[in-house]
Design a protein around this motif. Structure first.
Motif, PDB file in Angstrom:
ATOM      1  N   ASP A   1      12.681   9.184  -0.698  1.00  0.00           N
ATOM      2  CA  ASP A   1      11.961   9.143   0.567  1.00  0.00           C
ATOM      3  C   ASP A   1      12.875   8.918   1.766  1.00  0.00           C
ATOM      4  O   ASP A   1      12.427   8.975   2.907  1.00  0.00           O
TER       5      ASP A   1
ATOM      6  N   LYS B   1       5.227   6.030  10.713  1.00  0.00           N
ATOM      7  CA  LYS B   1       3.952   5.791  10.033  1.00  0.00           C
ATOM      8  C   LYS B   1       3.709   4.295   9.859  1.00  0.00           C
ATOM      9  O   LYS B   1       2.625   3.793  10.131  1.00  0.00           O
ATOM     10  N   LEU B   2       4.753   3.576   9.420  1.00  0.00           N
ATOM     11  CA  LEU B   2       4.628   2.117   9.256  1.00  0.00           C
ATOM     12  C   LEU B   2       4.424   1.430  10.605  1.00  0.00           C
ATOM     13  O   LEU B   2       3.639   0.489  10.714  1.00  0.00           O
TER      14      LEU B   2
ATOM     15  N   LYS C   1       0.881   1.854  11.648  1.00  0.00           N
ATOM     16  CA  LYS C   1       0.006   1.034  10.803  1.00  0.00           C
ATOM     17  C   LYS C   1       0.034  -0.432  11.238  1.00  0.00           C
ATOM     18  O   LYS C   1      -1.004  -1.084  11.339  1.00  0.00           O
TER      19      LYS C   1
ATOM     20  N   GLU D   1       0.819  -1.206   0.000  1.00  0.00           N
ATOM     21  CA  GLU D   1       0.000   0.000   0.000  1.00  0.00           C
ATOM     22  C   GLU D   1       0.859   1.265   0.000  1.00  0.00           C
ATOM     23  O   GLU D   1       0.458   2.285  -0.527  1.00  0.00           O
ATOM     24  N   GLU D   2       1.998   1.177   0.634  1.00  0.00           N
ATOM     25  CA  GLU D   2       2.861   2.339   0.800  1.00  0.00           C
ATOM     26  C   GLU D   2       3.794   2.491  -0.400  1.00  0.00           C
ATOM     27  O   GLU D   2       4.599   1.617  -0.688  1.00  0.00           O
ATOM     28  N   LYS D   3       3.701   3.609  -1.059  1.00  0.00           N
ATOM     29  CA  LYS D   3       4.492   3.880  -2.268  1.00  0.00           C
ATOM     30  C   LYS D   3       5.979   4.084  -1.954  1.00  0.00           C
ATOM     31  O   LYS D   3       6.827   3.892  -2.802  1.00  0.00           O
TER      32      LYS D   3
ATOM     33  N   LEU E   1       8.515   8.265   8.143  1.00  0.00           N
ATOM     34  CA  LEU E   1       7.914   7.127   7.442  1.00  0.00           C
ATOM     35  C   LEU E   1       7.983   5.851   8.279  1.00  0.00           C
ATOM     36  O   LEU E   1       7.071   5.028   8.254  1.00  0.00           O
TER      37      LEU E   1
END
Length: 129
Positions: free
Chosen positions: A65, A75-76, A79, A39-41, A72
């Motif tokens: 990135d 964020k992961l 999630k 899902e994560e670009k 990031l």
């Protein structure tokens, strides 16, 4: 006349992509983990090691990135914590952790050695931050 075709075929066959998402351990939720990562670009490659009720997610980000690595990574982590509240998940974007996770997969360590090695990697990651 055949030489250019043979050269092109050789070059194209050499450009095959390596595995981007590797999950090592019990395959109980392998597809779910892979789906979350896809899902994560910004995710380029990962190695996920599942053991007991724990999970180590070693991630490599795409080149542009990497400047936002800490953001990031958090964020992961959030999630995965939401997706797997019953598991202890550790997400790291450190290359050393990624390298060692791939080494664990390659060596296929036993459960007791695996737990020790993962604990060692967590300590290493905490020291560097």
């Amino acid at each position: 006349m055949m030489l250019p075709i043979v050269v092109c075929m050789a070059l194209l066959s050499g450009c095959t992509e390596k595995e981007k998402f590797i999950v090592y351990g019990p395959p109980q939720n392998e597809e779910e983990v892979e789906a979350v990562l896809k899902e994560e670009k910004f995710v380029e490659r990962t190695t996920v090691i599942q053991y007991d009720d724990k999970m180590l997610v070693a991630v490599q980000f795409k080149p542009w990135d990497k400047w936002k690595k800490a953001k990031l990574e958090k964020k992961l982590q959030k999630k995965f914590d939401e997706k797997y509240p019953n598991k202890e998940v550790f997400v790291s974007a450190d290359y050393k952790i990624f390298y060692e996770a791939n080494k664990i997969k390659k060596d296929q360590l036993e459960d007791n050695k695996l737990t020790d090695k993962i604990s060692e990697l967590k300590k290493l990651a905490q020291e560097e931050t």
